[in-house]
Scaffold this motif. Structure first.
Motif, PDB file in Angstrom:
ATOM      1  N   ALA A 109       0.838  -1.207   0.000  1.00 54.41           N
ATOM      2  CA  ALA A 109       0.000   0.000   0.000  1.00 54.41           C
ATOM      3  C   ALA A 109       0.869   1.253   0.000  1.00 54.41           C
ATOM      4  CB  ALA A 109      -0.933  -0.016   1.215  1.00 54.41           C
ATOM      5  N   PHE A 110       1.989   1.209   0.714  1.00 53.23           N
ATOM      6  CA  PHE A 110       2.903   2.358   0.725  1.00 53.23           C
ATOM      7  C   PHE A 110       3.427   2.609  -0.686  1.00 53.23           C
ATOM      8  CE2 PHE A 110       6.920   4.569   1.070  1.00 53.23           C
ATOM      9  CZ  PHE A 110       6.698   5.509   2.063  1.00 53.23           C
ATOM     10  N   ALA A 111       3.821   1.518  -1.372  1.00 46.54           N
ATOM     11  CA  ALA A 111       4.350   1.661  -2.732  1.00 46.54           C
ATOM     12  C   ALA A 111       3.309   2.293  -3.658  1.00 46.54           C
ATOM     13  CB  ALA A 111       4.789   0.302  -3.267  1.00 46.54           C
ATOM     14  N   ALA A 112       2.045   1.934  -3.444  1.00 43.21           N
ATOM     15  CA  ALA A 112       1.002   2.429  -4.343  1.00 43.21           C
ATOM     16  C   ALA A 112       0.591   3.854  -4.013  1.00 43.21           C
ATOM     17  CB  ALA A 112      -0.220   1.498  -4.268  1.00 43.21           C
ATOM     18  N   PHE A 113       0.472   4.174  -2.730  1.00 44.84           N
ATOM     19  CA  PHE A 113      -0.164   5.436  -2.356  1.00 44.84           C
ATOM     20  C   PHE A 113       0.781   6.493  -1.785  1.00 44.84           C
ATOM     21  CE2 PHE A 113      -3.609   2.287  -2.052  1.00 44.84           C
ATOM     22  CZ  PHE A 113      -4.490   2.847  -2.947  1.00 44.84           C
ATOM     23  N   CYS A 117       5.149  10.427  -3.600  1.00 45.22           N
ATOM     24  CA  CYS A 117       5.633  11.662  -2.978  1.00 45.22           C
ATOM     25  C   CYS A 117       6.765  11.384  -1.995  1.00 45.22           C
ATOM     26  CB  CYS A 117       4.501  12.371  -2.232  1.00 45.22           C
ATOM     27  SG  CYS A 117       3.189  12.945  -3.312  1.00 45.22           S
ATOM     28  N   HIS A 118       6.586  10.357  -1.148  1.00 43.94           N
ATOM     29  CA  HIS A 118       7.540  10.149  -0.056  1.00 43.94           C
ATOM     30  C   HIS A 118       8.775   9.356  -0.484  1.00 43.94           C
ATOM     31  CE1 HIS A 118       5.399  11.882   3.401  1.00 43.94           C
ATOM     32  NE2 HIS A 118       4.318  11.577   2.715  1.00 43.94           N
ATOM     33  N   GLY A 119       8.766   8.780  -1.670  1.00 44.76           N
ATOM     34  CA  GLY A 119       9.930   8.032  -2.142  1.00 44.76           C
ATOM     35  C   GLY A 119       9.953   6.619  -1.609  1.00 44.76           C
ATOM     36  N   PRO A 120      10.715   5.733  -2.272  1.00 39.69           N
ATOM     37  CA  PRO A 120      10.709   4.305  -1.903  1.00 39.69           C
ATOM     38  C   PRO A 120      11.192   4.054  -0.483  1.00 39.69           C
ATOM     39  CG  PRO A 120      12.398   4.792  -3.563  1.00 39.69           C
ATOM     40  CD  PRO A 120      11.551   6.018  -3.430  1.00 39.69           C
ATOM     41  N   THR A 121      12.096   4.890   0.036  1.00 39.99           N
ATOM     42  CA  THR A 121      12.581   4.649   1.402  1.00 39.99           C
ATOM     43  C   THR A 121      11.964   5.616   2.400  1.00 39.99           C
ATOM     44  OG1 THR A 121      14.410   6.179   1.069  1.00 39.99           O
ATOM     45  CG2 THR A 121      14.820   3.856   0.540  1.00 39.99           C
ATOM     46  N   GLY A 122      11.051   6.458   1.935  1.00 39.38           N
ATOM     47  CA  GLY A 122      10.427   7.423   2.843  1.00 39.38           C
ATOM     48  C   GLY A 122      11.233   8.694   3.017  1.00 39.38           C
ATOM     49  N   ALA A 123      12.276   8.850   2.189  1.00 39.39           N
ATOM     50  CA  ALA A 123      13.173  10.005   2.364  1.00 39.39           C
ATOM     51  C   ALA A 123      12.585  11.307   1.817  1.00 39.39           C
ATOM     52  CB  ALA A 123      14.516   9.715   1.685  1.00 39.39           C
ATOM     53  N   ASP A 125      11.746  11.752  -1.504  1.00 40.75           N
ATOM     54  CA  ASP A 125      12.237  11.988  -2.865  1.00 40.75           C
ATOM     55  C   ASP A 125      11.437  11.201  -3.906  1.00 40.75           C
ATOM     56  OD1 ASP A 125      12.962   9.542  -1.984  1.00 40.75           O
ATOM     57  OD2 ASP A 125      15.060   9.667  -2.603  1.00 40.75           O
ATOM     58  N   GLY A 126      10.123  11.180  -3.733  1.00 41.21           N
ATOM     59  CA  GLY A 126       9.280  10.474  -4.693  1.00 41.21           C
ATOM     60  C   GLY A 126       9.251  11.190  -6.036  1.00 41.21           C
ATOM     61  N   MET A 127       8.779  10.484  -7.069  1.00 44.94           N
ATOM     62  CA  MET A 127       8.758  11.032  -8.419  1.00 44.94           C
ATOM     63  C   MET A 127       7.951  12.326  -8.489  1.00 44.94           C
ATOM     64  SD  MET A 127      10.191  10.596 -11.072  1.00 44.94           S
ATOM     65  CE  MET A 127      10.884   8.998 -11.444  1.00 44.94           C
ATOM     66  N   VAL A 128       6.807  12.349  -7.818  1.00 43.60           N
ATOM     67  CA  VAL A 128       5.954  13.546  -7.842  1.00 43.60           C
ATOM     68  C   VAL A 128       6.692  14.728  -7.218  1.00 43.60           C
ATOM     69  CG1 VAL A 128       3.792  14.528  -6.963  1.00 43.60           C
ATOM     70  CG2 VAL A 128       3.835  12.182  -7.820  1.00 43.60           C
ATOM     71  N   SER A 129       7.422  14.451  -6.137  1.00 42.83           N
ATOM     72  CA  SER A 129       8.162  15.520  -5.471  1.00 42.83           C
ATOM     73  C   SER A 129       9.293  16.033  -6.344  1.00 42.83           C
ATOM     74  CB  SER A 129       8.731  15.009  -4.139  1.00 42.83           C
ATOM     75  OG  SER A 129       7.716  14.372  -3.395  1.00 42.83           O
ATOM     76  N   LYS A 130       9.858  15.128  -7.176  1.00 44.58           N
ATOM     77  CA  LYS A 130      10.962  15.552  -8.058  1.00 44.58           C
ATOM     78  C   LYS A 130      10.454  16.415  -9.200  1.00 44.58           C
ATOM     79  CE  LYS A 130      14.086  11.667  -7.305  1.00 44.58           C
ATOM     80  NZ  LYS A 130      14.321  10.312  -7.784  1.00 44.58           N
ATOM     81  N   ARG A 131       9.152  16.355  -9.461  1.00 43.64           N
ATOM     82  CA  ARG A 131       8.583  17.121 -10.568  1.00 43.64           C
ATOM     83  C   ARG A 131       7.887  18.383 -10.091  1.00 43.64           C
ATOM     84  NH1 ARG A 131       8.005  13.806 -15.388  1.00 43.64           N
ATOM     85  NH2 ARG A 131       9.666  12.271 -15.118  1.00 43.64           N
ATOM     86  N   GLY A 132       8.276  18.898  -8.947  1.00 43.34           N
ATOM     87  CA  GLY A 132       7.770  20.204  -8.549  1.00 43.34           C
ATOM     88  C   GLY A 132       6.772  20.218  -7.409  1.00 43.34           C
ATOM     89  N   TYR A 133       6.252  19.039  -7.005  1.00 41.75           N
ATOM     90  CA  TYR A 133       5.330  19.042  -5.863  1.00 41.75           C
ATOM     91  C   TYR A 133       6.152  19.306  -4.607  1.00 41.75           C
ATOM     92  CZ  TYR A 133       1.080  17.839  -3.325  1.00 41.75           C
ATOM     93  OH  TYR A 133      -0.058  17.883  -2.552  1.00 41.75           O
ATOM     94  N   PRO A 134       5.655  20.172  -3.699  1.00 36.94           N
ATOM     95  CA  PRO A 134       6.447  20.460  -2.502  1.00 36.94           C
ATOM     96  C   PRO A 134       6.867  19.169  -1.809  1.00 36.94           C
ATOM     97  CG  PRO A 134       4.250  21.477  -2.374  1.00 36.94           C
ATOM     98  CD  PRO A 134       4.365  20.835  -3.712  1.00 36.94           C
ATOM     99  N   PRO A 135       8.168  18.899  -1.695  1.00 34.63           N
ATOM    100  CA  PRO A 135       8.602  17.610  -1.144  1.00 34.63           C
ATOM    101  C   PRO A 135       8.259  17.499   0.337  1.00 34.63           C
ATOM    102  CG  PRO A 135      10.483  19.038  -1.550  1.00 34.63           C
ATOM    103  CD  PRO A 135       9.295  19.758  -2.053  1.00 34.63           C
TER     104      PRO A 135
END
Ligand code: HEC
Length: 199
Positions: A109-113, A117-123, A125-135
């Motif tokens: 569920a974490f991987a899907a939802f 934003c939160h990135g695979p390790t929770g750091a 650095d998710g894809m959405v955050s890398k594209r301009g969404y406030p990290p």
């Protein structure tokens, strides 16, 4: 000799009974003969029928105060700091810490939802955050590590700041499972933190 007569007699009765049961006219549109039906057939009122038996004349009753609809778990918190802190004090995780099924479920569920934003390790650095969404802040920092399960549940359910609530797309059980999974991700950082604090 007698037995034979009895057997023939019984056989004849059975044959007659079978023939009769097929011959008897059956009308499936009418109920069978009812013996002492007692109170089976009372007058029925449909939900929205007027009803002379109730005080307000309506059939549908108000649920008693405090009733909870089947499958609906009340969540009496607002999207506000003080309610998040109240959730931290009041809500306990229904998932056991070592429930591996829940942790696996939480990981999926974490991987899907959350990962977008939160990135695979929770750091954060998710894809959405890398594209301009406030990290988001890293979930591996002291702040998130020290948040109680109830507060994490509050954040996931109602959202916080730029994070939208996830009550609509992540089931209650999955939200608690995600929290257990986040705890396993945080474990190394938590141990470092605990070591640092004991010095
Ligand atoms: C659309 C992007 C997005 C998604 C999807 C998302 N988050 Fe967030 N999350 C954020 C942002 C941005 C913040 C920072 C909110 C703030 O400003 O307080 C945040 C904050 C948090 C915090 C608080 C961290 C802290 O230290 O204060 C937690 C916990 C959290 N998110 C968990 C999750 C979980 C679990 C999921 C998946 C169910 C999830 N988030 C999904 C963007 C997202």
């Amino acid at each position: 000799m007698y037995m034979r007569t009895i057997n023939v007699g019984l056989g004849a009765i059975m044959v007659i009974a079978i023939v009769l049961s097929f011959a008897a006219a059956r009308d499936f549109s009418r109920p069978n003969l009812e013996f002492l039906p007692d109170m089976v057939h009372g007058p029925t009122y449909q939900a929205f029928d007027p009803n002379p038996n109730t005080e307000d004349g309506k059939t549908l009753r108000q649920p008693a105060a405090g009733s909870i609809a089947r499958g609906q778990m009340p969540f009496r918190y607002e999207r506000a700091e003080e309610d998040a802190l109240r959730a931290a004090r009041e809500l306990l995780s229904p998932v056991a810490t070592d429930d591996q099924n829940a942790i696996d479920r939480g990981a999926a569920a974490f991987a899907a939802f959350c990962q977008p934003c939160h990135g695979p390790t929770g750091a954060g650095d998710g894809m959405v955050s890398k594209r301009g969404y406030p990290p988001p802040p890293s979930l591996l920092l002291e702040h998130a590590i020290k948040m109680a399960d109830g507060q994490l549940y509050h954040v996931i359910t109602l959202g916080q700041g730029n994070m939208p609530g996830h009550a609509g797309q992540v089931s209650r059980e999955d939200r608690w499972s995600i929290i257990k999974y986040i705890r396993t991700m945080q474990e190394p950082a938590r141990q470092l933190l605990a070591g640092g604090m004991s010095k």
